[in-house]
Structure formats: structure tokens, C-alpha cells
Write an enzyme that holds these catalytic residues in place. Structure first.
Site, PDB file in Angstrom:
ATOM      1  CG  ASN A 138     -45.543  24.577  24.895  1.00 36.54           C
ATOM      2  OD1 ASN A 138     -46.743  25.421  24.657  1.00 36.54           O
ATOM      3  ND2 ASN A 138     -45.618  23.919  23.380  1.00 36.54           N
ATOM      4  CG  HIS A 185     -69.792   5.820  66.009  1.00 34.83           C
ATOM      5  ND1 HIS A 185     -69.706   4.825  64.893  1.00 34.83           N
ATOM      6  CD2 HIS A 185     -69.103   4.646  66.727  1.00 34.83           C
ATOM      7  CE1 HIS A 185     -69.167   4.296  64.231  1.00 34.83           C
ATOM      8  NE2 HIS A 185     -68.843   3.763  65.066  1.00 34.83           N
ATOM      9  CB  SER A 315     -76.454  37.232  66.396  1.00 40.91           C
ATOM     10  OG  SER A 315     -77.332  36.765  66.663  1.00 40.91           O
ATOM     11  CB  VAL A 322     -69.688  34.538  71.262  1.00 40.66           C
ATOM     12  CG1 VAL A 322     -69.847  36.155  71.375  1.00 40.66           C
ATOM     13  CG2 VAL A 322     -69.664  33.814  72.001  1.00 40.66           C
ATOM     14  CG  ASN A 323     -71.554  32.337  65.861  1.00 39.93           C
ATOM     15  OD1 ASN A 323     -72.698  32.077  67.367  1.00 39.93           O
ATOM     16  ND2 ASN A 323     -72.375  33.483  65.372  1.00 39.93           N
ATOM     17  CD  GLU A 328     -68.695  29.473  62.170  1.00 44.31           C
ATOM     18  OE1 GLU A 328     -69.286  29.310  62.477  1.00 44.31           O
ATOM     19  OE2 GLU A 328     -68.627  31.062  61.701  1.00 44.31           O
TER      20      GLU A 328
END
Length: 469
Positions: A138, A185, A315, A322-323, A328
Site C-alpha cells: 500500500n 471560426h 493511398s 500523400v497524407n 495524424e
């Protein structure tokens, strides 16, 4: 005979159990292995390291106070430090999802260290009586969580955070003279420099660093010596401060005793706080990553303000695509850290009277969040931000057609007249300057001065935003 050779029989207070013949652990660890075949994930290496450091420090202090003889304590310390270095990671298989106090993992460490110490010294080293002397699960487990988190933050997270911040600041200086369209916005707004945009990100990260460092002051306060519930039963009165001092020396980081040992065992508020600061950092990283994704979008149908480095095909079906793979990945890490924080928040509430009963979950999630962020930030800086290219022609094109530049004329011609110019410029697809030249009495030289985008990036208070919307 063959089956007997694969196992040995060990006993505890519940009776006999078969343990693999070559296992460094003992019967209590084996019971946990059998009882919790849940995730297949043991507690992180950072936790095992920290728990082993706690055992080494405790052995030294127990010898000093005469609770464990010097020879056994020395063998325990040597074995524990070997575990801390990672020499026996495969001897810690107990699942994260186990008894909530972490007793199974504490006994796993006690048994492994006792086995190693016994073999090295030729003495009988008992996991409870010697390795666990003056301790309880503990207080040892929450102490290990806090030590592990502190070390991981200072050794990996803060250096990674500094590297990313400094990389962004270098690019901010490089882009100080490039004016671009601002957005609120997701709509066109007043201009700023690309350098100001990058400097905002760096400032977010610097603020996150300050918050994390401040939280570490509380994470360093350890409950070791409180033993079962905070009273310190079976521990020397000087054990707490002596172990904290020894841990500070072993880890080369300052630690101190918790102000209230009951609090350190019953609640893990400092861990919840640290997780919250990690979540805040994750939010900052997600904002930065998503800004980069938007700025890189296109290259034809998006904003197309920058080009991120091409790292891999994007892809399996669309050739040439291309990404933004690093941003990400950063967003997914941020989502995981936010999810970990939600679980830690629930775990932090799970202290019933004198003990929190979700310590292993806190350990796993907190240390994972630190490690994920620490590994991700250098990738974002080194593989993405350091080598991105600015599409200056695209930035200048969209800025020249931005009707919101008319805001700079408000003090001279008024809001209503400015709104009319903006609407006409947008409807006709013309620059604000052309329309303003036709409908206002202001000379062209004065209009160019008022509508100079780069001058507008310092319109009032440098680096600040006045007003809203």
C-alpha cells in the site's frame, strides 16, 4: 517425470502450487498469473524500474536501522538494482488488471529479488521478511508510481517537449516576415505572420511545460513508510525520510516524504493532477497537428499554405497521393492520452477509506501517457515541422483577396462603410484596395498604408489579439 521437471512445488498460506521450474518468481506471483489472464499486458518497464529502486533504497535503510542484516540487505540491493537496469524484465509477467492495491506486482518484485539475492549470497532471503521489510504494497506501489512518473517525465518527456518547442521557435523566427490570412471560426479573419502562428504553438508548449514542472513538486512527495494505511506500522520512525533520501541518491532526482502519509496511500490526487497536465499538453499537440493538417490540405482543393515532408505513399489505390501522416499519428496519441486521463480520473476517485484500489491502472495509464507523448513530440518536430515548405505564392494570393482587410479602415470610414466594401469585394472577386479606391475619398497612398497586411500584423499590441470573434 518430464512434467515434474518442468515445475517445482511452492507453498504459501493458501497451500501448494506448481511454479515453472526456471521461474524467478514464486507462489504468490504464480497465483496472480493464474488469476488474472486478462489483457496479456504487464505493468510498464518504467514502473518495474521504479519499484526496484524502492526495494534497493529500503534494503539500504533497513540495514542501517538493523531490521535486515547487512549481508542480506546488500544482496537485496544488488539484485534490485539489476532489476532496475532491466536485466530481468521477463520475470514480471503479472497483468495490469489485478488486485487493485498492486499487491501481486509488489510480491512479484519481492519474490524475484529474493530469488536473485539468495542465489548470489547463498543465504535464505525471504520475499516478505527481508525484501518487503518495513513496507506494504500500500505504500510501495504508490511510491513506485510517483518515482516512475517523475523519472519518465524528467528523462524523456521534458527533453522531447523542449526539442519540439525549440524547433517551432526556430521556424517562427524564419517566418517572421511572412504575412498570411488569419482565420477564426475557420473563416477568413485579420492577417498575422506565419511566425506569429508558429510562436503561438511554441507558447502553448512552454505553458504546458511550466504546468507539468509545477505538478512534479507534488508528485515527488512519497508515501513510503506509511506501510498498510499510513500509521507506519512495522517501520522505523526514521524510515520514511531515510528512504526518500536514498531514493534521491539512486535516482539522482529529489524526492521527499509526503506531508501526510495517509493521504499518499488513500488518494492519488498528485497522479490525477499530472495526468490532467498531460491531457492539456495532448490538447495543445492536437491543435498544432490539426492546424498543420489544415494548412497542408490540398494541394489544389485545400488551403495549400504549406507542404509537409513526403514520408510515404498515402493511398493503396490513388497513385501519387500523400497524407499528413505525422500529424495524424500525433492526433491519435493525443486521443489516447485524453482517454487515459479519463480512466485515471475514475481510478483517482476509487479510494475507499484508507486505500485507493486502482493503483495498477493509474500506473499503467499514467506511464503510458508520458511515454507516448515523449516519443511523439520529437517526431512532430523532426519529421514534420523542421522540413515543411511554405507555399508563399499561395499565401500571398489568398491574402491579397481577403475582404476582411477592410477592418483596418474602420477607424477612418466606419464599420458600415467597411462592411459594404467587404461585401462588394467578395461578390466581385476583387481586392479590397480596388473597391476602397473607388468608393472612399482616401488617396491610394493612404489606402495602401492602411491596408498593408504586414503592418496589420502588429496593429496595436504585438502578439496579442484585441476583441473577439
Amino acid at each position: 517425470m518430464e512434467a515434474q521437471a518442468q515445475y517445482r512445488i511452492e507453498k504459501d498460506s493458501l497451500g501448494e502450487l506448481r511454479v515453472p521450474a526456471d521461474a524467478l518468481w514464486g507462489v504468490q506471483t504464480q497465483r496472480a498469473i493464474d488469476n488474472f489472464p486478462i489483457s496479456g499486458r504487464p505493468l510498464p518497464r518504467a514502473f518495474i524500474r521504479a519499484l526496484a529502486l524502492v526495494k534497493a533504497a529500503a534494503a539500504t535503510v533497513n540495514a542501517r536501522f538493523g531490521h535486515v542484516d547487512a549481508e542480506r540487505a546488500g544482496a537485496i540491493r544488488v539484485a534490485a538494482l539489476a532489476v532496475a537496469r532491466g536485466a530481468y524484465d521477463d520475470a514480471f509477467p503479472v497483468d495490469v488488471f489485478q488486485t487493485g492495491s498492486g499487491t501481486s506486482s509488489n510480491m512479484n518484485a519481492n519474490e524475484v529479488i529474493a530469488t536473485l539475492a539468495s542465489r548470489a549470497s547463498g543465504l535464505v532471503v525471504h520475499p516478505n521478511d527481508h525484501v518487503n521489510a518495513s513496507q506494504s504494497s500500500n505504500d510501495a506501489i504508490p511510491t513506485a508510481i510517483q518515482v516512475g512518473a517523475t523519472l519518465l517525465v524528467e528523462e524523456e518527456l521534458l527533453p522531447g517537449l523542449d526539442e519540439l518547442s525549440e524547433g517551432i521557435e526556430r521556424r517562427a523566427d524564419e517566418f517572421a516576415g511572412i504575412a498570411k490570412t488569419g482565420r477564426t471560426h475557420l473563416m477568413d479573419a485579420m492577417p498575422l505572420t506565419l511566425g506569429q502562428e508558429f510562436a503561438c504553438w511554441a507558447s502553448q508548449l512552454r505553458s504546458a511545460r511550466e504546468r507539468i514542472v509545477d505538478t512534479l513538486k507534488r508528485v515527488r512527495r512519497l508515501p513510503i513508510g506509511g506501510t498498510a494505511i499510513g500509521t507506519g506500522i512495522n517501520a522505523d520512525p526514521g524510515f520514511t525520510h531515510a528512504v526518500c533520501a536514498e531514493l534521491s541518491a539512486l535516482a539522482e532526482r529529489p524526492f521527499e516524504s509526503a506531508r501526510n502519509l495517509f493521504e499518499g496511500i488513500a488518494a492519488k490526487d498528485e497522479c490525477v493532477e499530472l495526468s490532467g497536465q498531460l491531457k492539456t499538453l495532448a490538447c495543445a499537440l492536437m491543435k498544432i497537428a490539426n492546424d498543420l493538417r489544415w494548412m497542408n490540405s490540398g494541394p489544389l482543393a485545400g488551403l495549400g499554405e504549406i507542404e509537409l515532408p513526403v514520408l510515404q505513399p498515402g493511398s493503396s489505390i490513388m497513385p501519387g497521393k500523400v497524407n499528413p501522416v505525422i500529424p495524424e499519428a500525433v492526433c491519435m496519441v493525443a486521443a489516447q492520452v485524453i482517454g487515459n486521463d479519463a480512466a485515471i480520473t475514475i481510478a483517482g476517485q476509487s479510494g475507499n477509506f484508507q486505500l485507493n484500489v486502482m493503483l495498477p491502472l493509474i500506473a499503467r495509464n499514467l506511464l503510458e501517457s508520458i511515454a507516448l507523448l515523449a516519443k511523439t513530440m520529437p517526431l512532430l518536430g523532426g519529421r514534420c515541422i523542421a522540413n515543411l515548405r511554405v507555399r508563399r505564392e499561395r499565401i500571398d494570393e489568398t491574402l491579397a483577396g481577403n475582404p476582411i482587410l477592410v477592418t483596418a479602415l474602420n477607424p477612418v470610414i466606419g464599420y458600415e462603410a467597411g462592411a459594404a466594401i467587404a461585401k462588394r469585394a467578395y461578390a466581385e472577386g476583387r481586392p479590397v484596395l480596388d473597391v476602397a479606391r473607388e468608393v472612399t475619398p482616401l488617396p491610394e497612398e493612404r489606402l495602401r498604408e492602411l491596408l498593408d497586411p504586414l503592418a496589420l500584423t502588429f496593429g496595436g499590441v504585438r502578439g496579442s489579439v484585441i476583441g473577439g470573434g
